[in-house]
Design an enzyme around this catalytic site. Sequence first.
Site, PDB file in Angstrom:
ATOM      1  N   ASN A  18      45.530  41.047  48.335  1.00 13.61           N
ATOM      2  CA  ASN A  18      44.476  40.034  48.397  1.00 13.61           C
ATOM      3  C   ASN A  18      45.062  38.778  49.035  1.00 13.61           C
ATOM      4  OD1 ASN A  18      42.429  38.200  48.038  1.00 13.61           O
ATOM      5  ND2 ASN A  18      42.638  38.066  45.809  1.00 13.61           N
ATOM      6  N   GLY A  77      48.453  41.236  43.764  1.00 12.86           N
ATOM      7  CA  GLY A  77      47.593  40.098  43.480  1.00 12.86           C
ATOM      8  C   GLY A  77      47.440  39.889  41.996  1.00 12.86           C
ATOM      9  N   GLY A  78      46.293  39.363  41.587  1.00 14.95           N
ATOM     10  CA  GLY A  78      46.056  39.062  40.183  1.00 14.95           C
ATOM     11  C   GLY A  78      45.164  40.079  39.513  1.00 14.95           C
ATOM     12  N   ASP A  79      44.562  39.659  38.406  1.00 16.62           N
ATOM     13  CA  ASP A  79      43.742  40.568  37.613  1.00 16.62           C
ATOM     14  C   ASP A  79      42.520  41.066  38.385  1.00 16.62           C
ATOM     15  OD1 ASP A  79      45.422  40.291  35.376  1.00 16.62           O
ATOM     16  OD2 ASP A  79      44.408  38.452  34.773  1.00 16.62           O
ATOM     17  N   GLY A  80      41.944  40.217  39.237  1.00 18.02           N
ATOM     18  CA  GLY A  80      40.775  40.626  40.006  1.00 18.02           C
ATOM     19  C   GLY A  80      41.088  41.741  40.983  1.00 18.02           C
ATOM     20  N   GLU A  84      39.688  45.751  40.855  1.00 17.13           N
ATOM     21  CA  GLU A  84      39.016  46.462  41.940  1.00 17.13           C
ATOM     22  C   GLU A  84      39.767  47.733  42.326  1.00 17.13           C
ATOM     23  OE1 GLU A  84      37.730  44.407  45.349  1.00 17.13           O
ATOM     24  OE2 GLU A  84      36.561  42.910  44.253  1.00 17.13           O
ATOM     25  N   THR A 116      46.919  34.277  40.152  1.00 12.05           N
ATOM     26  CA  THR A 116      46.927  33.173  39.190  1.00 12.05           C
ATOM     27  C   THR A 116      47.074  33.717  37.781  1.00 12.05           C
ATOM     28  OG1 THR A 116      45.476  31.917  40.655  1.00 12.05           O
ATOM     29  CG2 THR A 116      45.655  31.152  38.384  1.00 12.05           C
ATOM     30  N   GLY A 117      46.329  34.778  37.501  1.00 14.43           N
ATOM     31  CA  GLY A 117      46.426  35.416  36.191  1.00 14.43           C
ATOM     32  C   GLY A 117      46.975  36.826  36.339  1.00 14.43           C
TER      33      GLY A 117
END
Length: 224
Positions: A18, A77-80, A84, A116-117
């Site tokens: 991402n 990347g992060g949790d998002g 996905e 970020t998370g």
Amino acid sequence: MAPDAIANPQRDYVFVVNPTGANGRTEQQWKKMLPELKLRLGKDCNICEALTTGPTHAVEIAREAVRNGAAAVVAVGGDGTLHEVLNGFFEDGMPVQSREGYSGPRTALGLIPMGTGSDLARCFGWKSNDKLEAIHRIVKDRRRRIDVGRVQLPDDKVDRYFLNVASLHLSAKAGHIASMYKRFGNLCYVIGALKAFRSHENRDLRTRLFLHSIGGASGMVIIR
């Protein structure tokens, strides 16, 4: 490398990146670690880089990689992004199957936490944004099964899958608001929580819980 990787030296490792994660820092960090990753992993497999271009793109990338019999699909990347990629392993309530002609090991899910998370990374005790640790973990290719949760909403035609946590109402609202303030780093979660509390209203909720296996297995394979 694990036996599966050695036995299938040309299988793909698909890294779903991402580029906008953590306000663009994810792409910068990924570019810095890619040469080292190629040096340590490239001789045993094909490293495939896939940059997402918008919402749900990672779902499509992961689904196609699984169909093509990739050794692993790694969320960068992060949790998002992880969410996905995970959902790309499933379609119409069932695990995605590789195309005819391939009978090797199942595609594994991997994670390089750079967002970020990184809640799943914290659950495993991984350090976020530590590229050396992440590379070492991917190269070692140790795999284990992990349970997958599935959420079905009455008015939603698409099932949602999750790993370590699923949130709703207040916490979900706080997370949604926090996503609008990612430019502030981890402070976005404080902003999200405060704004969510200010507009919070209690609501009745009815849920039904079912426990069953997915596709004859208790979960999916994850690189640890």
